[in-house]
Design a protein around this motif. Structure first.
Motif, short mmCIF file in Angstrom:
data_model
loop_
_atom_site.label_atom_id
_atom_site.label_comp_id
_atom_site.label_asym_id
_atom_site.label_seq_id
_atom_site.Cartn_x
_atom_site.Cartn_y
_atom_site.Cartn_z
N ASP A 58 0.88 -1.17 0.00
CA ASP A 58 0.00 0.00 0.00
C ASP A 58 0.91 1.22 0.00
OD1 ASP A 58 -1.61 2.14 0.65
OD2 ASP A 58 -2.37 1.27 2.52
N SER A 59 0.88 2.01 -1.07
CA SER A 59 1.79 3.17 -1.17
C SER A 59 1.31 4.37 -0.36
CB SER A 59 1.99 3.55 -2.63
OG SER A 59 2.54 2.47 -3.36
N ARG A 60 0.12 4.31 0.18
CA ARG A 60 -0.42 5.34 1.09
C ARG A 60 -0.43 6.74 0.45
NH1 ARG A 60 2.40 6.06 5.82
NH2 ARG A 60 4.28 5.15 4.95
N VAL A 61 -0.78 6.78 -0.83
CA VAL A 61 -0.99 8.05 -1.53
C VAL A 61 -2.40 8.02 -2.12
CG1 VAL A 61 -0.16 9.60 -3.34
CG2 VAL A 61 1.47 8.11 -2.12
N GLU A 62 -3.13 9.12 -1.93
CA GLU A 62 -4.46 9.25 -2.54
C GLU A 62 -4.53 10.53 -3.35
OE1 GLU A 62 -7.58 8.65 0.37
OE2 GLU A 62 -6.84 6.64 0.88
N PHE A 63 -5.41 10.53 -4.33
CA PHE A 63 -5.49 11.62 -5.31
C PHE A 63 -6.93 12.13 -5.37
CE2 PHE A 63 -2.25 8.53 -6.34
CZ PHE A 63 -1.15 9.29 -6.70
N HIS A 64 -7.10 13.43 -5.53
CA HIS A 64 -8.44 13.96 -5.73
C HIS A 64 -8.36 15.17 -6.65
CE1 HIS A 64 -6.87 16.30 -2.27
NE2 HIS A 64 -7.51 17.30 -2.84
N LEU A 65 -9.39 15.35 -7.48
CA LEU A 65 -9.43 16.54 -8.32
C LEU A 65 -9.45 17.78 -7.43
CD1 LEU A 65 -11.95 15.31 -11.03
CD2 LEU A 65 -9.52 15.81 -11.37
N ALA A 66 -8.64 18.75 -7.78
CA ALA A 66 -8.53 19.97 -6.98
C ALA A 66 -9.90 20.65 -6.85
CB ALA A 66 -7.54 20.94 -7.65
N THR A 67 -10.16 21.21 -5.69
CA THR A 67 -11.42 21.92 -5.47
C THR A 67 -11.22 23.43 -5.43
OG1 THR A 67 -11.13 21.58 -3.10
CG2 THR A 67 -12.54 20.00 -4.27
N SER A 68 -9.96 23.88 -5.34
CA SER A 68 -9.72 25.32 -5.49
C SER A 68 -8.56 25.53 -6.45
CB SER A 68 -9.45 26.00 -4.14
OG SER A 68 -8.38 25.41 -3.49
N ASP A 69 -8.71 26.56 -7.29
CA ASP A 69 -7.70 26.83 -8.32
C ASP A 69 -6.56 27.66 -7.71
OD1 ASP A 69 -8.40 29.54 -8.30
OD2 ASP A 69 -9.45 29.46 -10.23
N ASP A 71 -5.88 30.64 -7.71
CA ASP A 71 -6.31 31.91 -7.11
C ASP A 71 -7.24 31.72 -5.92
OD1 ASP A 71 -4.92 33.40 -9.06
OD2 ASP A 71 -6.59 33.14 -10.47
N GLY A 72 -7.53 30.45 -5.59
CA GLY A 72 -8.40 30.18 -4.46
C GLY A 72 -9.87 30.09 -4.82
N ASN A 73 -10.18 30.14 -6.11
CA ASN A 73 -11.57 30.04 -6.54
C ASN A 73 -11.98 28.57 -6.71
OD1 ASN A 73 -11.97 32.89 -6.78
ND2 ASN A 73 -10.71 32.82 -8.63
N PRO A 74 -13.28 28.29 -6.57
CA PRO A 74 -13.75 26.91 -6.75
C PRO A 74 -13.45 26.41 -8.15
CG PRO A 74 -15.49 28.28 -5.81
CD PRO A 74 -14.38 29.21 -6.21
N THR A 75 -13.13 25.14 -8.27
CA THR A 75 -12.83 24.54 -9.58
C THR A 75 -13.28 23.10 -9.58
OG1 THR A 75 -11.04 23.94 -11.12
CG2 THR A 75 -10.49 23.92 -8.78
#
Ligand code: ARG
Ligand code: ZN
Ligand code: CA
Length: 258
Positions: A58-69, A71-75
């Protein structure tokens, strides 16, 4: 690090045909594959030959699509860019620059950048390529062919299970090819202790065992993500590889630690 490291991902979809403008579902399918493969929860890990099963990590790394760009805006964590470039050369990395028909990287100390389009090297078509830690921020990340991305939509056999990104993100976390990149010789090393010494890359779906470099009776660990087999034939990282990736996340890529 203890626990699990979470990597925010931005996927830059760069398309010259509508088919290349892959769906959100195809992007999400790739993130899901990465999470299974890096946590060793992929069902096909059950196909690891019993003699190699103790090596599975288990490499203990997880990935998720970014939720802020940046500039800090939602994405959504997905950018979409229409281009006139039918196929991007690896050389010079034009896909990584808006000015060259691609899309600029997001800050590579905070995001794993993944560019998706049709790509080629001087040798021909290409499934993917990566930048190792320590390179320029503007080109940091991985590039994956749209037809080898995720496990749905335009993903095409035998590279339709999302393993190209699993392999390239391995490079992004400093893993070398399992055969040591020395052609057919036995001197090259992947700098990992628990992977058997292996002569050269394997393709397709090899039969177990495939012996090289006196590594019998069990032979090459050709079912490792850092070989060149088909997507359906690769399903594990080792403890040594996981440790090497962890060292990267505590070193050159420590900006991703929570
Ligand atoms: N850099 C390799 C290539 O483009 C990627 C190999 C990925 N292998 C796979 N089964 N998806 O040839
Ligand atoms: Zn590679
Ligand atoms: Ca080795």
């Amino acid at each position: 690090f203890t626990g699990v490291v979470h990597i925010p991902v931005v996927v830059h979809v760069v398309y010259s045909t509508e088919a290349q403008n892959i769906s959100d579902a195809q992007v999400q399918s790739q993130i899901a594959v990465l999470n299974r493969d890096y946590r060793a929860t992929n069902p096909d890990v059950a196909h690891v030959p019993p003699v190699f099963a103790p090596l599975v990590a288990d490499s203990r790394v997880e990935f998720h699509l970014a939720t802020s760009d940046p500039d800090g805006n939602p994405t959504t964590g997905i950018t979409r860019t229409s281009t006139t470039t039918a196929s991007f050369p690896q050389d010079g990395n034009p896909i990584k620059f808006t000015a060259h028909g691609g899309h600029d990287a997001w800050p590579s100390d905070r995001y794993l950048n993944i560019w998706v389009s049709t790509i080629h090297s001087s040798q021909g078509g290409l499934l993917g390529y990566a930048q190792f830690p320590g390179g320029p921020a503007e080109t940091d990340g991985v590039v994956i062919a749209d037809t080898a991305f995720g496990d749905t939509g335009t993903a095409a056999a035998p590279f339709d299970l999302g393993r190209t990104a699993t392999h390239e993100v391995g490079h992004w976390l400093n893993l070398f090819h399992i055969w040591g990149d020395d052609g057919t010789g036995c001197a090259g090393s992947d700098e990992v202790d628990d992977t058997p010494n292996q002569a050269s890359e394997n393709y397709g779906t090899p039969a177990f065992p495939h012996v090289s470099c006196s590594n019998g009776p069990n032979g090459d660990l050709f079912m490792d993500y850092m070989d060149y087999t088909d997507d359906a034939a690769m399903f594990m990282f080792t403890h040594g590889q996981a440790a090497r990736m962890a060292a990267t996340l505590e070193g050159a890529r420590a900006s991703f630690l929570d």
